[in-house]
Design a protein around this motif. Structure first.
Motif, PDB file in Angstrom:
ATOM      1  N   CYS A  40      -9.103   3.896  -0.548  1.00 36.77           N
ATOM      2  CA  CYS A  40      -7.773   3.313  -0.360  1.00 36.77           C
ATOM      3  C   CYS A  40      -7.764   1.823  -0.670  1.00 36.77           C
ATOM      4  CB  CYS A  40      -7.292   3.523   1.072  1.00 36.77           C
ATOM      5  SG  CYS A  40      -6.330   5.037   1.297  1.00 36.77           S
ATOM      6  N   SER A  41      -8.942   1.222  -0.744  1.00 37.48           N
ATOM      7  CA  SER A  41      -9.047  -0.204  -1.025  1.00 37.48           C
ATOM      8  C   SER A  41      -9.083  -0.439  -2.527  1.00 37.48           C
ATOM      9  CB  SER A  41     -10.332  -0.749  -0.386  1.00 37.48           C
ATOM     10  OG  SER A  41     -10.576  -2.074  -0.771  1.00 37.48           O
ATOM     11  N   HIS A  56      -8.511  -0.151   6.205  1.00 38.67           N
ATOM     12  CA  HIS A  56      -9.264   0.229   5.015  1.00 38.67           C
ATOM     13  C   HIS A  56     -10.148  -0.920   4.520  1.00 38.67           C
ATOM     14  CE1 HIS A  56      -6.717   3.678   5.073  1.00 38.67           C
ATOM     15  NE2 HIS A  56      -5.643   3.061   4.622  1.00 38.67           N
ATOM     16  N   GLY A  70      -5.176  -3.266  -0.055  1.00 44.03           N
ATOM     17  CA  GLY A  70      -5.103  -1.821  -0.259  1.00 44.03           C
ATOM     18  C   GLY A  70      -4.564  -1.520  -1.645  1.00 44.03           C
ATOM     19  N   GLY A 106      -3.459  -1.131   5.428  1.00 41.61           N
ATOM     20  CA  GLY A 106      -3.854  -1.167   4.023  1.00 41.61           C
ATOM     21  C   GLY A 106      -3.200  -2.315   3.280  1.00 41.61           C
ATOM     22  N   HIS A 140       0.851  -1.197   0.000  1.00 42.47           N
ATOM     23  CA  HIS A 140       0.000   0.000   0.000  1.00 42.47           C
ATOM     24  C   HIS A 140       0.885   1.245   0.000  1.00 42.47           C
ATOM     25  CE1 HIS A 140      -3.647   2.225   0.520  1.00 42.47           C
ATOM     26  NE2 HIS A 140      -3.385   2.610   1.755  1.00 42.47           N
TER      27      HIS A 140
END
Length: 466
Positions: free
Chosen positions: A191-192, A185, A147, A139, A113
């Motif tokens: 953010c995913s 997340h 993420g 994440g 991430h």
């Protein structure tokens, strides 16, 4: 007492923070900026916060970790490799952090991430040894996904996607199948890489359900990069704030604006945001305002649409709703709205000529209108405008529709063909926001306040997914 992990959800941003405690002391993981929620929970449980932990430098919200550590005297754990502008306790892969006689953390490097992303395995004391309870994955490994890997720039996305695959495999190999997975997340967060597929999970479940643990590295990378859509423009400011060290928040009430002041702000082209439900907005609102109801992800869309730093005035029915909006906005670094007003649209208008309404329809009405039988009271559509995101459009859309995602609409209004615009999204929330922007630009508009999933059954001709 066994270790207990409590979730502090921020559904509007699709994130979770965590408080893990043994009944005496507590660890807080990835706190949002409005830390009073965390302090209240710790107080209710009667525990003392001794460690505040960041899995990574966040790109989707301003962290409350620094201020929480300052107020509580807790150790603030941040990746040693992150060059930050404040004092912290640097941690790196392989470190073990003793918390109490009942709890400890093990630091696991899980780049993907971000380059310096860390996960934290939580162990509890067990018969003179330690037993892994779960892992805070930030994440990295999410529920059914991971993420996204492009937030540090598209040029890094491919390399970080390979790191993400390796990191997920490492966690799966390191921890037993029964270990809980606690991501930050993936609950609607941009953010995913995709959306969470469960409310909770374990390492064993992720081995069965998560593509990152089922696909070979190259296949995962290809699939992940192909599925990425745009992310909010305000993300550009989050990492900068978090690296520098965010200031404490100020959630005290902002100045009130009367009807004359509101008219002046609108005339100046400022952002005056109506937080009421879209149905109330459609019934009556101040011309020149933008609809972003508190019942939806207001801060995400406002932060995406607005020029960063522009003055924002909030309109709501009650002072409590304004306070809720302020809380939402400080999480993304919009600290002090310029002004606020409460009441009704009629109270906000300096004269009745400022009031406007929006006509609404549903997908059966669109099907009828396209068949030449426009419902009474509605103008026939010249343009059907779809303001959903690109991945939604690709999955299926109205035949003949024009596609401009909501975040792009303000700068692409000239691309909307002439005539009456019927605008839709997935539910009506974004469509109403788009309709307010269109109406402010002088366009005649009808909002399709309806679920897109009903369109085909209503008889609207569709184009299937690519």
């Amino acid at each position: 007492m066994a270790v207990e992990v409590s979730v502090i959800a921020t559904s509007s941003l699709g994130d979770r923070s965590y408080l893990a405690s043994d009944g005496g002391v507590a660890i807080v993981v990835d706190p949002q900026r409005d830390i009073d929620r965390v302090m209240y929970l710790a107080g209710a449980k009667g525990v003392r916060i001794t460690h505040v932990v960041e899995t990574h430098i966040h790109n989707d919200y301003v962290s409350g970790g620094l201020e929480l550590a300052r107020l509580t005297g807790a150790d603030y754990l941040v990746a040693a490799d992150d060059e930050v502008g404040f004092d912290r306790t640097p941690v790196a892969d392989g470190d073990t952090v003793p918390v109490s006689g009942a709890m400890r953390l093990r630091v696991v490097a899980t780049p993907g991430h971000t380059f310096h992303h860390l996960s934290y395995a939580l162990d509890e004391a067990d018969d003179g040894g330690w037993r892994p309870v779960g892992v805070f994955t930030g994440g990295s490994l999410l529920f059914g996904t991971t993420g996204r890997t492009d937030l540090l720039g598209a040029q890094h996305a491919h390399e970080l996607a390979h790191h993400q695959h390796a990191s997920a495999k490492r966690l799966a190999d390191l921890l037993p199948d029964g270990a809980e997975v606690w991501p930050t997340h993936g609950f609607g967060s941009f953010c995913s890489a995709s959306q969470a597929d469960a409310p909770e999970s374990t390492i064993g479940r992720e081995k069965r359900a998560n593509p990152v643990l089922r696909l070979a590295a190259d296949e995962f990378v290809t699939e992940t990069l192909a599925g990425l859509d745009a992310y909010p423009a305000y993300y550009a400011h989050m990492g900068v704030a978090n690296l520098a060290g965010p200031a404490p928040v100020d959630l005290t009430p902002v100045a009130r604006a009367d009807a004359a002041a509101l008219r002046e702000r609108i005339a100046d082209g400022q952002w005056v945001v109506d937080l009421r439900h879209r149905k109330a907005y459609a019934a009556s609102h101040l011309a020149g305002t933008v609809s972003l109801g508190l019942d939806g992800p207001m801060s995400t869309w406002l932060g995406w649409l607005v020029d960063w730093g522009a003055p924002i005035t909030l309109l709501a029915e009650t002072a409590a709703q304004v306070a809720d909006a302020q809380r939402e906005l400080v999480r993304i670094g919009i600290d002090r709205p310029a002004a606020q007003a409460t009441g009704t649209a009629e109270q906000w208008a300096a004269d009745p000529g400022q009031l406007r309404d929006l006509r609404t329809a549903d997908f059966p009405a669109l099907a009828a209108a396209r068949a030449g039988d426009t419902p009474a009271g509605l103008p026939a559509p010249d343009v059907v405008l779809d303001v959903r995101m690109t991945n939604e459009w690709r999955a299926g859309h109205v035949e003949g529709a024009v596609h401009i995602p909501l975040p792009d609409l303000r700068t692409r209004l000239a691309e909307v063909p002439p005539g009456v615009v019927w605008v839709h999204c997935g539910s009506g929330y974004r469509a109403t926001a788009a309709a307010s922007l269109l109406a402010n630009a002088g366009r005649e508009v009808v909002v399709l306040d309806d679920a897109f999933a009903r369109a085909e059954a209503a008889g609207v001709a569709m184009v299937g997914g690519a």
